[in-house]
Motif scaffolding. Structure first.
Motif, PDB file in Angstrom:
ATOM      1  N   HIS A 171     -60.499  27.460 -60.139  1.00  0.00           N
ATOM      2  CA  HIS A 171     -59.487  28.509 -60.227  1.00  0.00           C
ATOM      3  C   HIS A 171     -59.511  29.228 -61.578  1.00  0.00           C
ATOM      4  O   HIS A 171     -59.026  30.361 -61.680  1.00  0.00           O
ATOM      5  N   LEU A 172     -60.053  28.596 -62.597  1.00  0.00           N
ATOM      6  CA  LEU A 172     -60.191  29.257 -63.891  1.00  0.00           C
ATOM      7  C   LEU A 172     -61.445  30.127 -63.949  1.00  0.00           C
ATOM      8  O   LEU A 172     -61.522  31.063 -64.754  1.00  0.00           O
ATOM      9  N   ALA A 173     -62.415  29.829 -63.103  1.00  0.00           N
ATOM     10  CA  ALA A 173     -63.721  30.489 -63.207  1.00  0.00           C
ATOM     11  C   ALA A 173     -63.623  32.006 -63.070  1.00  0.00           C
ATOM     12  O   ALA A 173     -64.233  32.749 -63.853  1.00  0.00           O
ATOM     13  N   ARG A 174     -62.873  32.498 -62.106  1.00  0.00           N
ATOM     14  CA  ARG A 174     -62.807  33.950 -61.882  1.00  0.00           C
ATOM     15  C   ARG A 174     -62.132  34.692 -63.032  1.00  0.00           C
ATOM     16  O   ARG A 174     -62.714  35.630 -63.582  1.00  0.00           O
ATOM     17  N   PRO A 175     -60.916  34.323 -63.427  1.00  0.00           N
ATOM     18  CA  PRO A 175     -60.298  35.094 -64.513  1.00  0.00           C
ATOM     19  C   PRO A 175     -61.004  34.963 -65.851  1.00  0.00           C
ATOM     20  O   PRO A 175     -60.933  35.874 -66.683  1.00  0.00           O
ATOM     21  N   MET A 176     -61.710  33.853 -66.081  1.00  0.00           N
ATOM     22  CA  MET A 176     -62.357  33.639 -67.374  1.00  0.00           C
ATOM     23  C   MET A 176     -63.801  34.149 -67.415  1.00  0.00           C
ATOM     24  O   MET A 176     -64.424  34.178 -68.485  1.00  0.00           O
ATOM     25  N   ARG A 177     -64.320  34.565 -66.267  1.00  0.00           N
ATOM     26  CA  ARG A 177     -65.751  34.873 -66.156  1.00  0.00           C
ATOM     27  C   ARG A 177     -66.201  35.955 -67.138  1.00  0.00           C
ATOM     28  O   ARG A 177     -67.189  35.804 -67.851  1.00  0.00           O
ATOM     29  N   HIS A 178     -65.471  37.071 -67.176  1.00  0.00           N
ATOM     30  CA  HIS A 178     -65.964  38.174 -67.997  1.00  0.00           C
ATOM     31  C   HIS A 178     -65.792  37.897 -69.488  1.00  0.00           C
ATOM     32  O   HIS A 178     -66.563  38.396 -70.310  1.00  0.00           O
ATOM     33  N   LEU A 179     -64.806  37.096 -69.842  1.00  0.00           N
ATOM     34  CA  LEU A 179     -64.684  36.703 -71.248  1.00  0.00           C
ATOM     35  C   LEU A 179     -65.938  35.985 -71.712  1.00  0.00           C
ATOM     36  O   LEU A 179     -66.391  36.158 -72.846  1.00  0.00           O
ATOM     37  N   ALA A 217     -51.920  27.883 -66.768  1.00  0.00           N
ATOM     38  CA  ALA A 217     -52.749  26.813 -67.322  1.00  0.00           C
ATOM     39  C   ALA A 217     -52.886  26.974 -68.829  1.00  0.00           C
ATOM     40  O   ALA A 217     -53.120  28.087 -69.328  1.00  0.00           O
ATOM     41  N   VAL A 218     -52.754  25.884 -69.559  1.00  0.00           N
ATOM     42  CA  VAL A 218     -52.968  25.850 -71.005  1.00  0.00           C
ATOM     43  C   VAL A 218     -54.477  25.650 -71.216  1.00  0.00           C
ATOM     44  O   VAL A 218     -55.008  24.575 -70.947  1.00  0.00           O
ATOM     45  N   VAL A 219     -55.145  26.676 -71.692  1.00  0.00           N
ATOM     46  CA  VAL A 219     -56.610  26.658 -71.774  1.00  0.00           C
ATOM     47  C   VAL A 219     -57.056  26.738 -73.229  1.00  0.00           C
ATOM     48  O   VAL A 219     -56.594  27.590 -74.004  1.00  0.00           O
ATOM     49  N   ASP A 220     -57.965  25.858 -73.588  1.00  0.00           N
ATOM     50  CA  ASP A 220     -58.604  25.857 -74.898  1.00  0.00           C
ATOM     51  C   ASP A 220     -59.863  26.694 -74.784  1.00  0.00           C
ATOM     52  O   ASP A 220     -60.855  26.272 -74.194  1.00  0.00           O
ATOM     53  N   ALA A 221     -59.817  27.909 -75.335  1.00  0.00           N
ATOM     54  CA  ALA A 221     -60.981  28.800 -75.323  1.00  0.00           C
ATOM     55  C   ALA A 221     -61.634  28.724 -76.695  1.00  0.00           C
ATOM     56  O   ALA A 221     -60.968  28.870 -77.722  1.00  0.00           O
ATOM     57  N   HIS A 222     -62.933  28.481 -76.726  1.00  0.00           N
ATOM     58  CA  HIS A 222     -63.589  28.335 -78.016  1.00  0.00           C
ATOM     59  C   HIS A 222     -64.719  29.347 -78.185  1.00  0.00           C
ATOM     60  O   HIS A 222     -65.310  29.840 -77.226  1.00  0.00           O
ATOM     61  N   SER A 223     -64.961  29.691 -79.421  1.00  0.00           N
ATOM     62  CA  SER A 223     -65.992  30.682 -79.740  1.00  0.00           C
ATOM     63  C   SER A 223     -66.632  30.338 -81.083  1.00  0.00           C
ATOM     64  O   SER A 223     -66.153  29.462 -81.798  1.00  0.00           O
ATOM     65  N   ARG A 238     -68.993  36.331 -70.183  1.00  0.00           N
ATOM     66  CA  ARG A 238     -70.125  37.254 -70.097  1.00  0.00           C
ATOM     67  C   ARG A 238     -70.129  38.262 -71.239  1.00  0.00           C
ATOM     68  O   ARG A 238     -71.193  38.685 -71.700  1.00  0.00           O
ATOM     69  N   SER A 239     -68.946  38.640 -71.695  1.00  0.00           N
ATOM     70  CA  SER A 239     -68.850  39.622 -72.767  1.00  0.00           C
ATOM     71  C   SER A 239     -69.069  39.002 -74.143  1.00  0.00           C
ATOM     72  O   SER A 239     -69.212  39.723 -75.132  1.00  0.00           O
ATOM     73  N   GLY A 240     -69.073  37.681 -74.212  1.00  0.00           N
ATOM     74  CA  GLY A 240     -69.233  37.006 -75.492  1.00  0.00           C
ATOM     75  C   GLY A 240     -67.946  36.850 -76.269  1.00  0.00           C
ATOM     76  O   GLY A 240     -67.966  36.406 -77.423  1.00  0.00           O
TER      77      GLY A 240
END
Length: 222
Positions: free
Chosen positions: A23-31, A216-222, A33-35
């Motif tokens: 369920h996270l895959a779709r909304p997070m996909r372009h983030l 969802a509380v998501v840890d996004a890392h870069s 892909r865009s880097g």
């Protein structure tokens, strides 16, 4: 050095920790892909962020048998130094807690019912305000990253997030544009990332029901 940022991601209320990845895959996909980010996971370094009473180290789901003594608490004739603090820390004897958050059990409390955030008294714990809201309509950067980074975040609902939630409630923001019909008056693009906003509205007669959604509380890392 890897940076970790808290994202709030809208998902269906039926989602559980066992199914969250899909369920996270779709909304997070372009983030991805865009880097904009390198990766993400539920919780991660922000596990339990919205529940100040939760401590991953005190959760039995995160206790592991000590590999140095196989859980016996002894290393030869002396006490095992690796798990010696287990009892004092409130754990079972002979157990340790993984040092890496990637080995922590996923915490169901990191999927929060949307109506909780809509309650007038809702506040994030200090320093735990998300820096971005993500749903299938787009990503909204909330302008909170500096406050979180400098330790001045108060936990109050950011104005941009308040606007997102208001738009959801009145149907001006469609959280699932793939199921909708075209709209004639697009939203201003000042806050919504253009590559994500669909320019679509909910079907005629459809109403947004907060009880059907969670965050969802998501840890996004870069």
């Amino acid at each position: 050095m890897m940076g970790h940022r808290l994202f709030a991601v809208l998902v269906r209320a039926s989602v559980a920790v066992a199914t969250i990845d899909a369920h996270l895959a779709r909304p997070m996909r372009h983030l991805l892909r865009s880097g904009a980010i390198d990766g993400y996971r539920l919780g991660g370094q922000v596990t339990g962020a919205w529940n100040p009473d939760y401590n991953p180290a005190a959760d039995p789901a995160n206790w592991r048998t000590c590999g140095a003594c196989d859980g016996t608490t002894r290393s030869g004739d002396v006490a095992c130094a690796v798990c010696a603090e287990a009892v004092q820390a409130g754990r079972r004897p002979g157990t340790v807690v993984p040092w890496s958050c990637t080995d922590w059990a996923r915490y169901p409390g990191d999927i929060v019912a949307l109506p909780r955030l809509l309650h007038p008294g809702w506040r994030f714990p200090r320093g735990r305000t998300p820096i971005a809201w993500v749903d299938l309509a787009g990503v909204v950067w909330l302008g909170t990253d500096e406050a979180v980074l400098t330790g001045t975040d108060t936990g109050h609902l950011p104005p941009r997030l308040r606007r997102v939630l208001d738009d959801l409630r009145i149907g001006r923001r469609d959280p699932d544009p793939g199921r909708s019909a075209p709209r004639t008056r697009p939203r201003p693009a000042d806050l919504v990332t253009p590559w994500r906003y669909s320019g679509r509205a909910q079907p005629q007669g459809a109403r947004f029901n907060p009880a059907e959604w969670s965050v969802a509380v998501v840890d996004a890392h870069s």
